[in-house]
Design a protein around this motif. Sequence first.
Motif, short mmCIF file in Angstrom:
data_model
loop_
_atom_site.label_atom_id
_atom_site.label_comp_id
_atom_site.label_asym_id
_atom_site.label_seq_id
_atom_site.Cartn_x
_atom_site.Cartn_y
_atom_site.Cartn_z
N CYS A 1 43.83 25.55 24.06
CA CYS A 1 44.49 25.31 25.34
C CYS A 1 45.27 26.53 25.78
O CYS A 1 45.18 26.96 26.94
N ASN A 2 46.08 27.11 24.87
CA ASN A 2 46.87 28.30 25.21
C ASN A 2 45.99 29.41 25.76
O ASN A 2 46.29 30.01 26.80
N LEU A 3 44.90 29.71 25.05
CA LEU A 3 44.05 30.85 25.40
C LEU A 3 43.19 30.58 26.63
O LEU A 3 43.00 31.46 27.47
N VAL A 4 42.67 29.35 26.76
CA VAL A 4 41.91 29.01 27.97
C VAL A 4 42.83 29.07 29.18
O VAL A 4 42.47 29.63 30.23
N ALA A 5 44.03 28.51 29.05
CA ALA A 5 44.99 28.53 30.15
C ALA A 5 45.33 29.95 30.56
O ALA A 5 45.32 30.29 31.76
N ASN A 6 45.61 30.81 29.58
CA ASN A 6 46.00 32.18 29.91
C ASN A 6 44.85 32.96 30.51
O ASN A 6 45.06 33.82 31.37
N MET A 7 43.64 32.66 30.06
CA MET A 7 42.47 33.29 30.64
C MET A 7 42.33 32.90 32.12
O MET A 7 42.09 33.74 32.98
N LEU A 8 42.55 31.61 32.42
CA LEU A 8 42.49 31.14 33.81
C LEU A 8 43.65 31.70 34.63
O LEU A 8 43.49 32.03 35.81
N GLN A 9 44.81 31.84 34.00
CA GLN A 9 45.97 32.42 34.68
C GLN A 9 45.72 33.89 35.02
O GLN A 9 46.05 34.36 36.11
N ALA A 10 45.12 34.61 34.06
CA ALA A 10 44.78 36.01 34.30
C ALA A 10 43.74 36.11 35.42
O ALA A 10 43.81 37.01 36.28
N ASP A 11 42.79 35.19 35.42
CA ASP A 11 41.76 35.19 36.44
C ASP A 11 42.36 34.98 37.82
O ASP A 11 42.00 35.66 38.80
N ALA A 12 43.31 34.04 37.92
CA ALA A 12 43.94 33.76 39.21
C ALA A 12 44.78 34.94 39.70
O ALA A 12 44.85 35.22 40.89
N ALA A 13 45.42 35.64 38.74
CA ALA A 13 46.31 36.74 39.10
C ALA A 13 45.57 38.05 39.33
O ALA A 13 45.86 38.79 40.27
N ILE A 14 44.60 38.34 38.46
CA ILE A 14 43.91 39.64 38.50
C ILE A 14 42.55 39.54 39.17
O ILE A 14 42.07 40.48 39.80
N PRO B 1 41.24 38.27 41.87
CA PRO B 1 41.00 38.65 43.27
C PRO B 1 40.81 40.15 43.47
O PRO B 1 40.24 40.56 44.48
N GLY B 2 41.27 40.96 42.52
CA GLY B 2 41.10 42.40 42.63
C GLY B 2 39.84 42.91 41.96
O GLY B 2 39.61 44.12 41.91
N LEU B 3 39.01 41.99 41.45
CA LEU B 3 37.80 42.38 40.72
C LEU B 3 36.55 41.84 41.40
O LEU B 3 36.57 40.78 42.03
N ASP B 4 35.46 42.56 41.22
CA ASP B 4 34.15 42.13 41.70
C ASP B 4 33.41 41.52 40.51
O ASP B 4 32.95 42.24 39.62
N GLU B 5 33.32 40.21 40.49
CA GLU B 5 32.79 39.50 39.32
C GLU B 5 31.42 40.01 38.90
O GLU B 5 30.51 40.16 39.70
N GLY B 6 31.31 40.33 37.61
CA GLY B 6 30.04 40.77 37.05
C GLY B 6 29.68 42.22 37.32
O GLY B 6 28.61 42.67 36.92
N LYS B 7 30.59 42.98 37.98
CA LYS B 7 30.23 44.35 38.37
C LYS B 7 31.24 45.40 37.94
O LYS B 7 31.01 46.59 38.17
N GLU B 8 32.33 45.00 37.31
CA GLU B 8 33.36 45.96 36.93
C GLU B 8 33.04 46.63 35.60
O GLU B 8 32.47 46.01 34.69
N ASN C 1 52.00 41.60 38.73
CA ASN C 1 52.21 42.09 40.09
C ASN C 1 50.98 41.79 40.95
O ASN C 1 49.86 42.17 40.58
N PRO C 2 51.17 41.12 42.08
CA PRO C 2 50.02 40.87 42.97
C PRO C 2 49.34 42.19 43.33
O PRO C 2 50.01 43.16 43.70
N ILE C 3 48.04 42.23 43.22
CA ILE C 3 47.28 43.47 43.47
C ILE C 3 47.56 44.03 44.86
O ILE C 3 47.63 45.24 45.06
N ASP C 4 47.76 43.13 45.82
CA ASP C 4 47.96 43.59 47.20
C ASP C 4 49.44 43.72 47.56
O ASP C 4 49.78 43.96 48.72
#
Length: 561
Positions: free
Chosen positions: A228-241, A243-250, A368-371
């Motif tokens: 739970c801790n790691l899945v949650a933090n992964m989703l939290q990182a996804d929500a925060a970071i 939007p600044g990434l192009d999925e599957g292309k970075e 920090n929000p990317i934008d």
Amino acid sequence: MSEHANDQVLTGPELKGMENYRSLMDVFHEAVKRFADNPAFTCMGQTLTFTELDKLSGHFAAWLQHETGLQPGDRIAIQLPNVLQFPVAVFGAMRAGLVVVNTNPLYTEREMAHQFKDSGAKAILILANMADKLEKVLDRTDIEHVLVTELGDLHGFPKRFLINAVVKYVKKMVPSYSLPMAVPFRKALKDGASRNHREVERELDDIAALQYTGGTTGMPKGTMLTHCNLVANMLQADAAIGPGLDEGKEVVIAPLPVYHIYTFTVNCLFLMKTGNHSILITNPRDLDNFVKELKSIQFTAFIGLNTLFNALCNRDDFRNLDFSKLHLTISGGMALTKASAERWKEVTGCDIAEGYGLTETSPVVSFNPIDNIQLGTIGKPVAGTSVKVVDTDGNDLPLGEAGELCVKGPQVMKGYWNLDEETAKVLSDDGWFSTGDIAVLQEDGFIKIVDRKKDMILVSGFNVYPNEIEDVVAAHPGIVEAAAVGVPDESSGEAVKLFVVSRDENLDEKSLREWCKKELAAYKVPKSVEFRDELPKTNVGKVLRRQLRDEEQERQGEQKS
């Protein structure tokens, strides 16, 4: 955007997506299905696609299930640097239901013995380079199964042979050892390929990893991080970071150790979920080869920390790289100075987004929000996370006042392994974790770290925070890096001593103190300055203030005697 729950708490947005996953393995299988032929990890020129990672980790899971008596919940230590074997072993072990005990390859025999015994690890995968240390401590552990791998084991022939031969015979980096029961990792994968593995059901509350803290205040403690801790933090990182990434292309440079929680969560979990490509740098301290490797890569993102940014920007070969594709740089692990961030922007053209976290929070707490990067802050709480600050008596403080930062959210650890009393000291019954960091919660929803609670210097009754001094000193054009510590002083109780590495041979103590006087109150100005060729650091690159403080106290003690 962070929202004010009241005038004492900052709360991130709602966390979404947890209902889609029962464990980290669901995340893994989803990524493999979506990004099958995409590159997942590259190291020293060798790449594993998501499909290949799936296949090899399945072989390892099968070997663990058929060739050992290990049961779900048993612990396996993985003691590797940044090599392709790491993600293969981690996901293979988790697919077999085991708990991963990430272990620093730079550990001494004493540290290894403590961590293996404390965790109750029954198996280990270790790089041959430190197998001689394992031989000396094995009888002090519960380890029953030993796997040994060499640096180039997942490369094709003849490159594998060349890498391993150079490491062993030319560089002589593999001391002789005798572990008769040890199984070569390549043999385990080959044997596992002929067996079928069974996927093990794990629940969100089950422990996924024992992540040991750095041990700066004593022997390292095992942090119980659940699925739970790691899945949650992964989703939290996804929500925060995300939007600044192009999925599957970075293409993301990963120079920090994968066994450290920072890279473990961001590269092995979050970036895997988003189908992006992590470039594992085996030895980032070898800056010559590190920069040489970067020349051949069109990287789009870079994950690092303050000391690494500094070191790279001081090199002409790095400054001459092509940064045209770089659009995201993330800093964590230690405080980012304004001078480092500005220099990185000058050299690469890319802003640095600083985040904050701890081992006990899986690790991301804020970003920090990317934008909307606000330099000098650690950003806003990530989704599903609340933060507050308290005084020395544990009373909640209003926004704008400095106090100890406390965190509440699904990423907060289950507790310390077999240390209920230590857990109770930092984790309240209602789920608030006390970080030991001094922070200010700003009215605009951003958080500013003032300093580590234990690093605070008390000068004549005034609180002095090393981060503030180091930030001022780092802005001096002649300074490479700096560390401020408190030392005993008869007149003021404590005084500030500054340790610096300088690029200007004409810079002296007097002129540096004059620089500080322009920016700092008199009681914050360093009373003494010591110039050094380098500052002691942890394996992750954090400057070891405690070591500097201890050395100075020992020196003063010798002078008195």
